[in-house]
Design a protein around this motif. Structure first.
Motif, PDB file in Angstrom:
ATOM      1  N   UNK A 173      -6.855  -2.754  12.110  1.00  0.00           N
ATOM      2  CA  UNK A 173      -6.909  -1.400  11.541  1.00  0.00           C
ATOM      3  C   UNK A 173      -8.244  -1.070  10.888  1.00  0.00           C
ATOM      4  N   UNK A 174      -9.234  -1.940  11.061  1.00  0.00           N
ATOM      5  CA  UNK A 174     -10.552  -1.687  10.485  1.00  0.00           C
ATOM      6  C   UNK A 174     -11.125  -0.364  10.983  1.00  0.00           C
ATOM      7  N   UNK A 175     -10.985  -0.095  12.283  1.00  0.00           N
ATOM      8  CA  UNK A 175     -11.528   1.139  12.864  1.00  0.00           C
ATOM      9  C   UNK A 175     -10.960   2.356  12.143  1.00  0.00           C
ATOM     10  N   UNK A 218     -27.929  -0.949  18.053  1.00  0.00           N
ATOM     11  CA  UNK A 218     -26.655  -1.603  17.812  1.00  0.00           C
ATOM     12  C   UNK A 218     -26.487  -2.041  16.365  1.00  0.00           C
ATOM     13  N   UNK A 219     -27.537  -1.942  15.562  1.00  0.00           N
ATOM     14  CA  UNK A 219     -27.395  -2.300  14.160  1.00  0.00           C
ATOM     15  C   UNK A 219     -26.692  -1.210  13.359  1.00  0.00           C
ATOM     16  N   UNK A 220     -26.646   0.013  13.891  1.00  0.00           N
ATOM     17  CA  UNK A 220     -26.028   1.123  13.166  1.00  0.00           C
ATOM     18  C   UNK A 220     -24.513   0.967  13.181  1.00  0.00           C
ATOM     19  N   UNK A 221     -23.880   0.935  12.007  1.00  0.00           N
ATOM     20  CA  UNK A 221     -22.432   0.832  11.973  1.00  0.00           C
ATOM     21  C   UNK A 221     -21.756   2.118  11.503  1.00  0.00           C
ATOM     22  N   UNK A 222     -22.548   3.151  11.196  1.00  0.00           N
ATOM     23  CA  UNK A 222     -22.012   4.478  10.915  1.00  0.00           C
ATOM     24  C   UNK A 222     -22.895   5.499  11.611  1.00  0.00           C
ATOM     25  N   UNK A 251     -14.827 -13.417  15.269  1.00  0.00           N
ATOM     26  CA  UNK A 251     -15.517 -14.370  14.393  1.00  0.00           C
ATOM     27  C   UNK A 251     -16.469 -13.642  13.446  1.00  0.00           C
ATOM     28  N   UNK A 252     -17.213 -12.700  13.989  1.00  0.00           N
ATOM     29  CA  UNK A 252     -18.156 -11.949  13.161  1.00  0.00           C
ATOM     30  C   UNK A 252     -17.418 -11.153  12.080  1.00  0.00           C
ATOM     31  N   UNK A 253     -16.262 -10.602  12.429  1.00  0.00           N
ATOM     32  CA  UNK A 253     -15.510  -9.790  11.467  1.00  0.00           C
ATOM     33  C   UNK A 253     -15.060 -10.628  10.279  1.00  0.00           C
ATOM     34  N   UNK A 291     -18.597  -5.677  15.049  1.00  0.00           N
ATOM     35  CA  UNK A 291     -19.864  -5.439  15.735  1.00  0.00           C
ATOM     36  C   UNK A 291     -19.792  -4.124  16.500  1.00  0.00           C
ATOM     37  N   UNK A 292     -20.817  -3.301  16.312  1.00  0.00           N
ATOM     38  CA  UNK A 292     -20.831  -1.965  16.899  1.00  0.00           C
ATOM     39  C   UNK A 292     -21.377  -2.021  18.313  1.00  0.00           C
TER      40      UNK A 292
END
Length: 556
Positions: A380-382, A473-477, A505-507, A514-515
């Protein structure tokens, strides 16, 4: 001696996990809950307090508490809003969400009492903690103040009312708690009748039973006779398509297996049957005249399941004539799924005591609940982050253009006048994170151009990155920002939905997904003023750094 030592170590590990799970949940609430009203927060919080402050009449102030919010009277939400205002001089939406979430701790304390009375095992208690303090019910506990002040608190008052009634405690307090449940949410209506039934079969004096019944029935009658039902004829709704709606009700009960992700009703229906099996057991014992085998905890669970079924009945049967295959599984109802699981685990806990098989079954249930709790953060992170961005964008849009954009269906012709008054008198808070971040951006300068596809349709604009063109890909918003070409100042902020790649794993090491390299944004025209706008893509990384890229122009 080794077995005793290992047992003590096991108990300590379980208790450590309990506190870790609760701590992580509250950390998530503090981080993602946002201090700006959303959707019907305007009516139940902002408009209520606005009218309360502006009213000079005591009778008018009193009646404001009992005005309808859809089919509900949210008296508790209004009382807490007023209390926060009187104590602090302002209303902070985030604080209200946290206050609503305290009901989860109050519910857990009630289950802890059963643990201390040895009516439930430590592993059963652990499973209950995992079901209560996960984020499948993020709309009820993180993102939406109205839900936070209604659903879990209503269940909290109901459960404590049942507990006092079953333990032959104060009839007055159990009755008052039932009334509080009624005026926390319409879903508390069933609590009134369940408490009356429990009291009727208790050994307290007959006069007390009659007094309680008269009091509760009078309050309930006044409530029902003075409330307007907006969804039409309930009788017509209830007796149409009964078979299909019954299946949907089972699916509602088992929504821990969320049909929005499983893409099948079968797991939720099977889980729903499992969660309702305690009622079958009690019915069988009733027919066999062996109800004395049912413990106080199990009766408590049956009372809880009945009040949850009433909620399911209202949602699935009473709202419309035709079966609604989408409405019952909305995320704002997921708190009830958690409680179906809680009551089922607590009911069956005593049956898992004998022998090694019972112990293994308890461990399996506790492990499954733990895995579900941990997994809910990833699944539910999204949605949690999406809600946070919607509300933060609302704050920006209102400050720039007096527009409440999300949800698009929300309309209030007096929103500008009412929210302006609120911000001047009681919504006095620091700008949010996104507001602070974009305040230092020079909108005349961009860091280059990004090719996008812009579909200018009749009612909406759809923007996505062009074929084979990847974003950072570094942008998460990501936000689509519409600026005035004359002043070069932003007028509207709209969310650009970025996709996430598989990154378990990253989460669990960064608490972020990861975006991916794709994004899309749907901008509905109904809330935009006609004019020419420059378009920018605002990229934010780790909530701290921001960059803007030009993506074109549009004319409305």
């Amino acid at each position: 001696m080794p077995s005793i030592t290992s047992h003590h170590l096991f108990v300590r590990v379980v208790w450590l996990l309990v506190f870790v799970i609760i701590g992580v949940f509250w950390t998530t609430v503090f981080y993602y809950a946002y201090n700006f009203p959303y959707y019907d927060d305007f009516q139940s919080i902002v408009l209520f307090l606005t009218h309360y402050i502006q009213s000079d009449s005591f009778s008018e102030k009193l009646m404001l508490f009992f005005e309808q919010n859809f089919e509900h009277r949210v008296v508790l939400a209004k009382l807490l809003t007023l209390a926060v205002f009187l104590i602090t001089g302002q209303v902070n939406i985030k604080i209200l969400i946290i206050l609503g979430d305290l009901s989860l701790l109050g519910t857990l304390f009630l289950m802890f009492r059963f643990l201390m009375d040895k009516q439930i095992s430590l592993l059963g208690f652990f499973a209950i903690v995992c079901l209560l303090f996960q984020v499948q019910h993020y709309e009820d506990t993180i993102s939406w103040a109205t839900c936070s002040l209604q659903h879990a608190p209503c269940l909290f008052f109901s459960m404590w009312s049942f507990y006092l009634a079953l333990h032959r405690r104060s009839v007055i307090w159990s009755s008052l708690l039932a009334v509080l449940a009624l005026f926390t949410s319409a879903n508390g209506l069933s609590t009134i009748f369940i408490v009356m039934i429990i009291t009727a079969y208790s050994n307290i004096p007959k006069l007390h039973k009659m007094t309680q019944a008269a009091f509760l029935l009078f309050i309930t009658a006044v409530h029902l006779l003075t409330i307007k039902i907006h969804s039409g004829s309930i009788l017509d709704h209830v007796f149409n398509h009964v078979a299909v709606k019954s299946v949907l009700l089972l699916s509602f009960v088992g929504q821990l297996a969320d049909t929005n992700y499983t893409n099948s009703m079968i797991p939720s229906v099977v889980l729903g049957l499992a969660f309702l099996s305690p009622m079958i057991i009690v019915l069988k014992k009733l027919l066999g005249n062996t109800l004395s085998d049912i413990t106080n905890l199990q009766w408590f669970c049956i009372a809880g399941i009945l009040t949850l079924l009433f909620v399911g009945f209202l949602i699935v049967f009473a709202r419309g004539e035709m079966p609604d295959f989408d409405g019952y599984r909305m995320d704002r109802y997921k708190i009830y799924s958690a409680f179906f699981g809680v009551f089922s685990v607590a009911f069956f806990d005593r049956y898992w005591n004998p022998g090694k098989l019972g112990s293994l079954l308890k461990i399996a249930v506790a492990a499954a609940a733990g895995i579900f709790c941990i997994s809910s953060y990833y699944i539910y992170y999204d949605k949690i982050t999406h809600f946070n961005r919607e509300i933060s964008a609302n704050e920006l849009n209102y400050g720039l253009s007096k527009t409440i954009y999300y949800p698009v269906v929300f309309e209030d012709v007096d929103i500008v006048r009412n929210l302006d008054f609120a911000q001047q008198h009681f919504m006095l808070s620091d700008p949010g994170r996104l507001n602070k971040l974009v305040s230092n951006i020079d909108w005349k300068k961009s860091e280059g151009n990004i090719a996008v596809e812009i579909k200018n349709l009749q009612d909406r604009i759809v923007i996505s990155n062009a074929h084979n063109i990847e974003i950072d890909q570094q942008a998460d918003e990501l936000y689509i920002v519409m600026t005035d070409p004359v002043s070069n100042q932003p007028k509207y902020f709209c969310i650009a939905v970025n996709n996430y790649v598989r990154s378990v794993r990253n989460f669990y090491t960064t608490f972020k997904k990861s975006v991916g390299a794709e994004f899309t944004s749907t901008i509905y025209k109904r809330k935009l003023k006609p004019g020419n706008y420059n378009l920018f893509l605002l990229s934010i990384h780790a909530g701290k750094t921001a960059s803007i890229s030009s993506i074109g122009r549009i004319a409305l």
